[in-house]
Design an enzyme around this catalytic site. Structure first.
Site, mmCIF file in Angstrom:
data_model
loop_
_atom_site.group_PDB
_atom_site.id
_atom_site.type_symbol
_atom_site.label_atom_id
_atom_site.label_comp_id
_atom_site.label_asym_id
_atom_site.label_seq_id
_atom_site.Cartn_x
_atom_site.Cartn_y
_atom_site.Cartn_z
ATOM 1 N N ARG A 234 -8.554 -9.207 -14.603
ATOM 2 C CA ARG A 234 -8.536 -8.590 -16.172
ATOM 3 C C ARG A 234 -9.703 -9.065 -16.958
ATOM 4 O O ARG A 234 -9.885 -10.269 -16.626
ATOM 5 C CB ARG A 234 -7.041 -9.216 -16.801
ATOM 6 C CG ARG A 234 -6.008 -8.367 -16.418
ATOM 7 C CD ARG A 234 -5.741 -7.035 -16.666
ATOM 8 N NE ARG A 234 -4.350 -6.295 -16.239
ATOM 9 C CZ ARG A 234 -4.304 -5.658 -15.273
ATOM 10 N NH1 ARG A 234 -5.629 -5.529 -14.280
ATOM 11 N NH2 ARG A 234 -3.519 -5.004 -14.545
ATOM 12 N N GLU A 263 -11.832 -3.081 -22.941
ATOM 13 C CA GLU A 263 -11.957 -1.877 -22.188
ATOM 14 C C GLU A 263 -11.201 -0.872 -22.695
ATOM 15 O O GLU A 263 -11.485 0.324 -22.390
ATOM 16 C CB GLU A 263 -11.769 -2.229 -20.834
ATOM 17 C CG GLU A 263 -10.090 -2.543 -20.324
ATOM 18 C CD GLU A 263 -9.924 -2.692 -18.892
ATOM 19 O OE1 GLU A 263 -10.724 -3.408 -18.117
ATOM 20 O OE2 GLU A 263 -9.033 -1.954 -18.304
ATOM 21 N N HIS A 295 -12.618 0.010 -14.183
ATOM 22 C CA HIS A 295 -11.065 -0.371 -13.708
ATOM 23 C C HIS A 295 -10.862 0.757 -12.621
ATOM 24 O O HIS A 295 -9.730 1.272 -12.918
ATOM 25 C CB HIS A 295 -10.338 -0.182 -14.914
ATOM 26 C CG HIS A 295 -9.163 -1.414 -14.637
ATOM 27 N ND1 HIS A 295 -8.721 -2.080 -15.538
ATOM 28 C CD2 HIS A 295 -8.305 -1.501 -13.884
ATOM 29 C CE1 HIS A 295 -7.402 -2.687 -15.309
ATOM 30 N NE2 HIS A 295 -7.426 -2.466 -14.163
HETATM 31 P P1 NAD Z 1 -0.502 -12.121 -7.575
HETATM 32 O O1 NAD Z 1 0.705 -12.311 -8.451
HETATM 33 O O2 NAD Z 1 -0.079 -11.749 -6.046
HETATM 34 O O3 NAD Z 1 -1.297 -13.220 -7.665
HETATM 35 C C1 NAD Z 1 -1.840 -14.086 -8.640
HETATM 36 C C2 NAD Z 1 -2.199 -15.329 -8.078
HETATM 37 O O4 NAD Z 1 -2.748 -16.053 -9.242
HETATM 38 C C3 NAD Z 1 -1.075 -16.259 -7.524
HETATM 39 O O5 NAD Z 1 -1.226 -16.956 -6.470
HETATM 40 C C4 NAD Z 1 -0.852 -17.119 -8.834
HETATM 41 O O6 NAD Z 1 -0.574 -18.538 -8.420
HETATM 42 C C5 NAD Z 1 -2.221 -17.454 -9.329
HETATM 43 N N1 NAD Z 1 -2.246 -17.959 -10.598
HETATM 44 C C6 NAD Z 1 -1.577 -18.048 -11.496
HETATM 45 N N2 NAD Z 1 -1.815 -18.685 -12.905
HETATM 46 C C7 NAD Z 1 -2.911 -19.219 -12.518
HETATM 47 C C8 NAD Z 1 -3.815 -20.060 -13.025
HETATM 48 N N3 NAD Z 1 -3.480 -20.473 -14.346
HETATM 49 N N4 NAD Z 1 -4.831 -20.458 -12.402
HETATM 50 C C9 NAD Z 1 -5.261 -20.056 -11.183
HETATM 51 N N5 NAD Z 1 -4.368 -19.053 -10.556
HETATM 52 C C10 NAD Z 1 -3.202 -18.715 -11.057
HETATM 53 O O7 NAD Z 1 -1.170 -10.990 -8.083
HETATM 54 P P2 NAD Z 1 -2.185 -10.014 -7.317
HETATM 55 O O8 NAD Z 1 -1.364 -8.812 -7.017
HETATM 56 O O9 NAD Z 1 -2.959 -10.868 -6.311
HETATM 57 O O10 NAD Z 1 -3.264 -9.327 -8.457
HETATM 58 C C11 NAD Z 1 -4.204 -10.558 -9.081
HETATM 59 C C12 NAD Z 1 -4.624 -9.676 -10.415
HETATM 60 O O11 NAD Z 1 -5.318 -8.674 -10.135
HETATM 61 C C13 NAD Z 1 -3.376 -8.941 -11.344
HETATM 62 O O12 NAD Z 1 -3.027 -10.142 -12.040
HETATM 63 C C14 NAD Z 1 -4.081 -7.884 -11.903
HETATM 64 O O13 NAD Z 1 -4.472 -8.460 -13.501
HETATM 65 C C15 NAD Z 1 -5.378 -7.670 -11.189
HETATM 66 N N6 NAD Z 1 -5.423 -6.119 -10.744
HETATM 67 C C16 NAD Z 1 -6.420 -5.506 -10.951
HETATM 68 C C17 NAD Z 1 -6.704 -4.054 -10.486
HETATM 69 C C18 NAD Z 1 -7.786 -3.214 -10.656
HETATM 70 O O14 NAD Z 1 -7.368 -2.188 -10.443
HETATM 71 N N7 NAD Z 1 -8.829 -3.900 -10.836
HETATM 72 C C19 NAD Z 1 -5.420 -3.659 -9.838
HETATM 73 C C20 NAD Z 1 -4.257 -4.641 -9.543
HETATM 74 C C21 NAD Z 1 -4.227 -5.703 -10.170
#
Ligand code: NAD
Length: 331
Positions: A234, A263, A295
């Site tokens: 994000r 964005e 994105h």
């Molecule tokens: P997920 O929930 O499986 O994993 C997120 C990880 O971040 C978890 O392991 C959690 O413990 C960790 N986390 C939480 N708070 C934290 C902190 N303060 N410091 C460090 N780590 C922390 O999520 P995911 O499915 O792996 O997705 C990750 C991110 O990717 C989503 O939150 C979303 O914003 C982004 N995303 C982007 C796209 C894109 O098109 N670019 C698509 C899907 C998701």
């Protein structure tokens, strides 16, 4: 069941229609995204379907509650754009698609790394112009480099596995350690250590108050000089002005982003005929060592099919008054 879909693009229409075949879901496709101005369009609908840049603020939620809306079905994983406390207070449920294709995003992050490193974008244009010189295309072996993964959830774990395949050393920072990553040999360290030791840092944690501007002036100061930063998570995880300053001093060696703080005013639209009003963004894209994609990390056929199927499942559960498997609640 009639569902209003905000911010509809042709691909949303295609995949949602196909996923709803044989169900009683009737999609009402609305092109503008959800904002205070467009919120009245939701009024007749008990369920609405939203995406990452819809503005689901307290004001918008009040407008939705004045109408008939009882469910917001997010066709994405992230929900940082929703005032969840307000939604809960107003009795509006929120469901999401927690996992669709973590491979899509992890692979895109790797694509950004390879392109920034080996400059495929420049090579593509050069060869088409009959220029076969190599000056300016010099990269480095990924093998042996240290990669820092910030957030080792679904996407971060797959990203770590891919980079392990390249022969990289892996460090990670997360509030929870992943068994998969530990088995892979990933070493968990403090954020400061990951920043200081990594040649490449890739962000895979959600945007929360605790992670907003995780990469700020101070964090950039702690980087290994010339490190590459990748953000497919994000935009708000990076303080863009601080990143611009880091790029100017060379402290950040290169930056690959699929997401950007502001964005919402730019991405997912064709702005090629307009003057970009965002001067920070305009500065960012002047750097030769910055790669921005709009994105598109999630944008694979597999992911869009999965998003549409889970969204339909969420809506069916809601229509049947069942507990929502993918409900998002205030924690
Ligand atoms: P997920 O929930 O499986 O994993 C997120 C990880 O971040 C978890 O392991 C959690 O413990 C960790 N986390 C939480 N708070 C934290 C902190 N303060 N410091 C460090 N780590 C922390 O999520 P995911 O499915 O792996 O997705 C990750 C991110 O990717 C989503 O939150 C979303 O914003 C982004 N995303 C982007 C796209 C894109 O098109 N670019 C698509 C899907 C998701």
């Amino acid at each position: 069941m009639e569902v209003a879909v905000f911010g509809t693009k042709s691909y949303d229409r295609q995949f949602l229609q196909s996923a709803a075949e044989g169900t009683d879901i009737q999609w009402n496709f609305i092109e503008p995204r959800l904002t205070e101005t467009t919120a009245p369009l939701a009024s007749p609908f008990e369920a609405i379907c939203c995406f990452v840049n819809d503005e689901i603020s307290s004001g918008v939620l009040k407008e939705l509650a004045n109408g008939n809306t009882k469910l917001i079905a997010m066709r994405c994983a992230g929900y940082n754009n929703i005032d969840l406390t307000k939604a809960q207070e107003l009795g509006i449920k929120v469901a999401r698609v927690p996992a669709y294709s973590p491979y899509a995003v992890a692979e895109h992050a790797v694509g950004l790394i390879l392109t920034l490193n080996r400059k495929y974008h420049k090579a593509y244009n050069r060869v088409r112009e009959g220029d076969f010189s190599l000056g300016g295309l010099l990269g480095f072996d990924l093998h042996g480099k240290t990669v820092g993964v910030i957030g080792t959830g679904k996407i971060g774990q797959i990203f770590a596995r891919i980079m392990h395949g390249f022969g990289c050393k892996l460090l990670a920072y997360d509030v929870h350690e992943s068994d998969d990553c530990l088995k892979l040999g990933v070493k968990y360290e403090s954020l400061e250590e990951v920043l200081a030791q990594s040649d490449i840092i890739s962000l895979h944690c959600p945007l929360l108050p605790a992670t907003r501007h995780l990469i700020d002036e101070e964090a950039i100061g702690e980087l290994k000089p010339g490190a590459m930063i990748i953000n497919t998570s994000r935009g708000g995880l990076i303080n863009t002005m601080a990143a611009i300053n880091g790029l100017k001093t060379g402290q950040i060696g290169s930056l690959g982003i699929d997401v950007y703080e502001e964005e919402a005013e730019l991405f997912f639209e064709d702005k090629s005929e307009s003057v970009i009003q965002d001067d920070v963004f305009a500065r960012l894209v002047t750097f030769p060592n910055v790669l921005v994609t709009g994105h598109q990390g999630f944008f694979t056929q597999n992911a869009l099919e999965a998003i549409a199927n889970v969204t339909v499942q969420n809506l069916k559960e809601f229509a049947a008054s069942r507990d929502l498997t993918n409900e998002v609640k205030v924690t």
